[in-house]
Design a protein around this motif. Structure first.
Motif, PDB file in Angstrom:
ATOM      1  N   ASP A 156       0.807  -1.147   0.078  1.00  0.00           N
ATOM      2  CA  ASP A 156       0.001  -0.124  -0.095  1.00  0.00           C
ATOM      3  C   ASP A 156       0.869   1.272   0.066  1.00  0.00           C
ATOM      4  N   PRO A 157       0.819   1.971  -1.046  1.00  0.00           N
ATOM      5  CA  PRO A 157       1.589   3.405  -1.214  1.00  0.00           C
ATOM      6  C   PRO A 157       1.603   4.201  -0.009  1.00  0.00           C
ATOM      7  N   ALA A 158       0.293   4.344   0.319  1.00  0.00           N
ATOM      8  CA  ALA A 158       0.140   5.579   1.699  1.00  0.00           C
ATOM      9  C   ALA A 158       0.784   4.851   2.843  1.00  0.00           C
ATOM     10  N   GLU A 159       0.692   3.386   3.130  1.00  0.00           N
ATOM     11  CA  GLU A 159       1.497   2.937   4.363  1.00  0.00           C
ATOM     12  C   GLU A 159       2.992   3.136   4.174  1.00  0.00           C
ATOM     13  N   LEU A 160       3.246   2.747   3.101  1.00  0.00           N
ATOM     14  CA  LEU A 160       4.767   2.726   2.867  1.00  0.00           C
ATOM     15  C   LEU A 160       5.310   4.122   2.917  1.00  0.00           C
ATOM     16  N   ALA A 161       4.498   5.098   2.456  1.00  0.00           N
ATOM     17  CA  ALA A 161       4.858   6.621   2.593  1.00  0.00           C
ATOM     18  C   ALA A 161       4.967   6.903   4.152  1.00  0.00           C
ATOM     19  N   SER A 162       4.002   6.536   4.802  1.00  0.00           N
ATOM     20  CA  SER A 162       4.226   6.728   6.165  1.00  0.00           C
ATOM     21  C   SER A 162       5.109   6.341   6.967  1.00  0.00           C
ATOM     22  N   HIS A 163       6.046   5.685   6.603  1.00  0.00           N
ATOM     23  CA  HIS A 163       7.317   5.176   7.009  1.00  0.00           C
ATOM     24  C   HIS A 163       8.263   5.548   6.394  1.00  0.00           C
ATOM     25  N   CYS A 164       8.261   6.201   5.279  1.00  0.00           N
ATOM     26  CA  CYS A 164       9.521   6.598   4.596  1.00  0.00           C
ATOM     27  C   CYS A 164      10.459   7.509   5.291  1.00  0.00           C
ATOM     28  N   MET A 165      11.670   7.071   5.168  1.00  0.00           N
ATOM     29  CA  MET A 165      12.931   7.758   5.836  1.00  0.00           C
ATOM     30  C   MET A 165      12.922   7.752   7.147  1.00  0.00           C
ATOM     31  N   GLU A 166      11.884   7.224   8.071  1.00  0.00           N
ATOM     32  CA  GLU A 166      11.870   7.089   9.616  1.00  0.00           C
ATOM     33  C   GLU A 166      13.127   6.665  10.133  1.00  0.00           C
ATOM     34  N   ASP A 167      13.926   5.921   9.689  1.00  0.00           N
ATOM     35  CA  ASP A 167      15.196   5.636  10.474  1.00  0.00           C
ATOM     36  C   ASP A 167      16.237   6.329  10.159  1.00  0.00           C
ATOM     37  N   LEU A 168      16.259   7.288   9.183  1.00  0.00           N
ATOM     38  CA  LEU A 168      17.309   7.986   8.825  1.00  0.00           C
ATOM     39  C   LEU A 168      16.930   9.666   9.150  1.00  0.00           C
ATOM     40  N   ASP A 169      15.798   9.914   9.073  1.00  0.00           N
ATOM     41  CA  ASP A 169      15.397  11.238   9.099  1.00  0.00           C
ATOM     42  C   ASP A 169      13.953  11.550   9.566  1.00  0.00           C
ATOM     43  N   LYS A 170      13.835  11.769  11.169  1.00  0.00           N
ATOM     44  CA  LYS A 170      12.613  11.807  11.807  1.00  0.00           C
ATOM     45  C   LYS A 170      11.745  13.163  11.366  1.00  0.00           C
ATOM     46  N   THR A 171      12.265  14.202  10.800  1.00  0.00           N
ATOM     47  CA  THR A 171      11.719  15.340  10.369  1.00  0.00           C
ATOM     48  C   THR A 171      11.491  15.435   8.952  1.00  0.00           C
ATOM     49  N   PHE A 172      11.514  14.229   8.126  1.00  0.00           N
ATOM     50  CA  PHE A 172      11.315  13.813   6.738  1.00  0.00           C
ATOM     51  C   PHE A 172       9.901  14.513   6.227  1.00  0.00           C
ATOM     52  N   HIS A 173       8.922  13.881   7.119  1.00  0.00           N
ATOM     53  CA  HIS A 173       7.472  14.241   6.805  1.00  0.00           C
ATOM     54  C   HIS A 173       7.034  15.499   6.751  1.00  0.00           C
ATOM     55  N   ALA A 174       7.760  16.221   8.034  1.00  0.00           N
ATOM     56  CA  ALA A 174       7.513  17.540   8.300  1.00  0.00           C
ATOM     57  C   ALA A 174       7.916  18.416   7.205  1.00  0.00           C
ATOM     58  N   ARG A 175       9.143  18.248   6.820  1.00  0.00           N
ATOM     59  CA  ARG A 175       9.877  18.821   5.773  1.00  0.00           C
ATOM     60  C   ARG A 175       9.256  18.682   4.147  1.00  0.00           C
ATOM     61  N   LEU A 176       8.583  17.749   4.259  1.00  0.00           N
ATOM     62  CA  LEU A 176       7.892  17.704   2.793  1.00  0.00           C
ATOM     63  C   LEU A 176       6.699  18.539   2.882  1.00  0.00           C
TER      64      LEU A 176
END
Length: 164
Positions: A29-49
């Motif tokens: 599921d793309p939405a589920e994958l997106a929700s975890h994208c970069m989470e181990d590298l960059d906790k701020t990734f989604h906020a910066r998007l």
């Protein structure tokens, strides 16, 4: 294809295991994958998007496992373009297959900084760092790759060709 956005920047060897950690590969599921994208590298990734749709990285972006989940997670997160010094070959192919625009340009990858505003004209092969005024020439995508990306990936491209 023209994209203008501020930049999120990473270094060399960003592998598919940090783009989408293996513990989330039990879904497509793309939405589920997106929700975890970069989470181990960059906790701020989604906020910066919220303001940044272009990722710039160093060498060998997408190395590691040959999973298509990684470019799917990036695209579903809202990333519109990845500019890197170089890409792992299988990641490059998977990105095009799912319709994620990616460009190899070592000069741009080295010069563009975190937060710079960048304009990419992929049809004409020009990346411009609006913040610094620098421009970088890249090979424009061949027309068939432009069409694959415009169709959202290889599946949409094939469907369009079959219905034509």
């Amino acid at each position: 294809m023209n994209i203008t956005s501020t930049v999120i920047k990473y270094g060399d060897h960003v592998d598919t295991d940090v783009i989408i950690p293996a513990r989330y590969l039990n879904t497509a599921d793309p939405a589920e994958l997106a929700s975890h994208c970069m989470e181990d590298l960059d906790k701020t990734f989604h906020a910066r998007l919220e303001r940044s749709k272009i990722v710039v990285a160093g060498r060998n972006f997408g190395c590691g496992s040959s999973r298509e989940h990684a470019p799917i997670a990036l695209k579903a997160s809202g990333v519109q373009l990845v500019i890197a010094d170089s890409f792992a070959r299988i990641f490059y192919r998977n990105a095009i297959d799912i319709g994620l625009a990616i460009v190899e340009c070592p000069q741009a990858a080295a010069a563009i900084r975190e937060g710079d505003e960048v304009q990419a004209d992929l049809d004409n092969g020009v990346i411009r760092d609006i913040t610094t005024g620098e421009s970088f020439a890249v090979a424009p995508f061949p027309p068939f790759i432009q069409e694959i990306i415009a169709c959202g990936g290889i599946a949409g491209y094939v469907k369009k060709k079959m219905l034509a």
